[in-house]
Design an enzyme around this catalytic site. Structure first.
Site, PDB file in Angstrom:
ATOM      1  N   ASP A 164       0.862  -1.183   0.000  1.00  0.00           N
ATOM      2  CA  ASP A 164       0.000   0.000   0.000  1.00  0.00           C
ATOM      3  C   ASP A 164       0.903   1.240   0.000  1.00  0.00           C
ATOM      4  O   ASP A 164       1.451   1.622   1.030  1.00  0.00           O
ATOM      5  CB  ASP A 164      -0.894  -0.026   1.240  1.00  0.00           C
ATOM      6  CG  ASP A 164      -1.869   1.138   1.306  1.00  0.00           C
ATOM      7  OD1 ASP A 164      -1.692   2.122   0.557  1.00  0.00           O
ATOM      8  OD2 ASP A 164      -2.813   1.078   2.115  1.00  0.00           O
ATOM      9  N   GLU A 166       1.035   4.470   0.285  1.00  0.00           N
ATOM     10  CA  GLU A 166       0.523   5.737   0.800  1.00  0.00           C
ATOM     11  C   GLU A 166       1.423   6.207   1.942  1.00  0.00           C
ATOM     12  O   GLU A 166       2.095   5.422   2.600  1.00  0.00           O
ATOM     13  CB  GLU A 166      -0.902   5.577   1.324  1.00  0.00           C
ATOM     14  CG  GLU A 166      -1.921   5.168   0.273  1.00  0.00           C
ATOM     15  CD  GLU A 166      -3.307   5.051   0.869  1.00  0.00           C
ATOM     16  OE1 GLU A 166      -4.074   6.027   0.793  1.00  0.00           O
ATOM     17  OE2 GLU A 166      -3.617   3.967   1.413  1.00  0.00           O
TER      18      GLU A 166
END
Length: 305
Positions: A164, A166
């Site tokens: 992920d 982010e």
């Protein structure tokens, strides 16, 4: 709606480096695969759920079954989330206290799910320190981090890693900006380390547009990839087969049940093989969950609290 409103502020708590798993937990994990052979039959898309373990229990995943046949509603459960941190020279895998607690207690938090046939993955996320999947400065650096990931999977008896991209804050602390080779080197090394484990991709961030380098593509190195925008339909970057993609993305606490149902129906009608959900809580959510299990599997969901 994108999920960052839930995620960003929670992950800057005190973090620890990778710890060695307790011998008792490590000794138990092979039994989970044997027990999973007894799982009730289920056909339809793979159902994925992220659990925010900062305040929710992984055990909640195992409380939902299909009324018809008794199979688990969820096929993949994702521990959210470990972090990629930076010590001033190198990136390293880190766990906050809540994630570490799950891993220290795999016998009660993870093995019961695996014994039901539910695969359990560890999600890895940026932590505002400048280190991310897309800015390893060399193949050696990417490989070193891949080795940490595969070691954690092996030590804790998990079923794979979820990426992920982010909250990395690329460039802070003197770190580099995203480059073309980093993510390809990282995923290639991890796949070489874990040929039979799962690697999944939450299709967001600089890594999502950097899946090939030097004639090598990692798109089909992922077992599954999914859309990162909750309440929407968007085909994510990743594997070429529709059976490995989830264009549907649902927040169990913020997407209305009508949208969840329509996204599930579209998943089936358009031939996609994965359905992504996020933020399972400890409350009884079987009525909401039934809104998407009916179009996915032709059955209501049952809750056993």
């Amino acid at each position: 709606m994108r999920r960052t409103f839930r995620r960003g502020s929670r992950l800057v708590s005190a973090l620890t480096a990778v710890a060695v798993v307790a011998a008792t937990a490590a000794a138990m994990w092979p039994a989970a695969a044997t027990a999973a052979a007894c799982r009730p039959a289920k056909t339809g898309p793979v159902s994925v759920v992220y659990v925010e373990v900062n305040d929710q229990s992984m055990t909640n995943v195992g409380k939902y079954t299909l009324a018809q046949g008794g199979a688990p509603v969820f096929d993949l459960a994702v521990i959210f989330a470990a972090n990629i941190n930076y010590d001033g020279s190198n990136a390293y895998l880190s766990f906050n206290s809540q994630v570490q607690n799950v891993l220290n207690n795999v016998a009660t938090q993870v093995r019961p799910l695996q014994q039901k046939g539910i695969k359990v993955l560890l999600s890895v996320l940026g932590n505002h320190q400048g280190a991310g999947f897309a800015n390893f400065p060399s193949q050696a650096a990417a490989t070193a981090f891949a080795n940490q990931l595969s070691q954690a999977v092996s030590q804790y008896g998990l079923d794979g890693i979820d990426f992920d991209d982010e909250y990395a804050d690329y460039g802070v602390n003197g770190t580099g900006q995203p480059n073309a080779s980093s993510f390809v080197y990282l995923v290639s090394a991890l796949r070489a380390n874990m040929p039979s484990k799962l690697i999944t991709f939450y299709g967001i961030g600089p890594s999502s547009s950097r899946l090939s380098y030097g004639g090598v593509s990692i798109a089909n190195s992922f077992d599954y990839a999914w859309n990162p925008w909750y309440g929407t339909w968007s085909v994510p970057p990743g594997p070429s087969s529709k059976s490995k993609l989830s264009p549907a993305a649902v927040s169990l606490t913020d997407t209305d049940s009508g949208t969840a149902a329509s996204l599930a129906q579209r998943t089936v009608s358009e031939g996609y093989g994965v359905y992504l959900t996020y933020n399972l809580t400890g409350s009884d959510m079987h009525q909401y969950i039934s809104a998407f299990t009916n179009p996915l599997y032709g059955s209501d969901a049952v809750y056993s609290g």
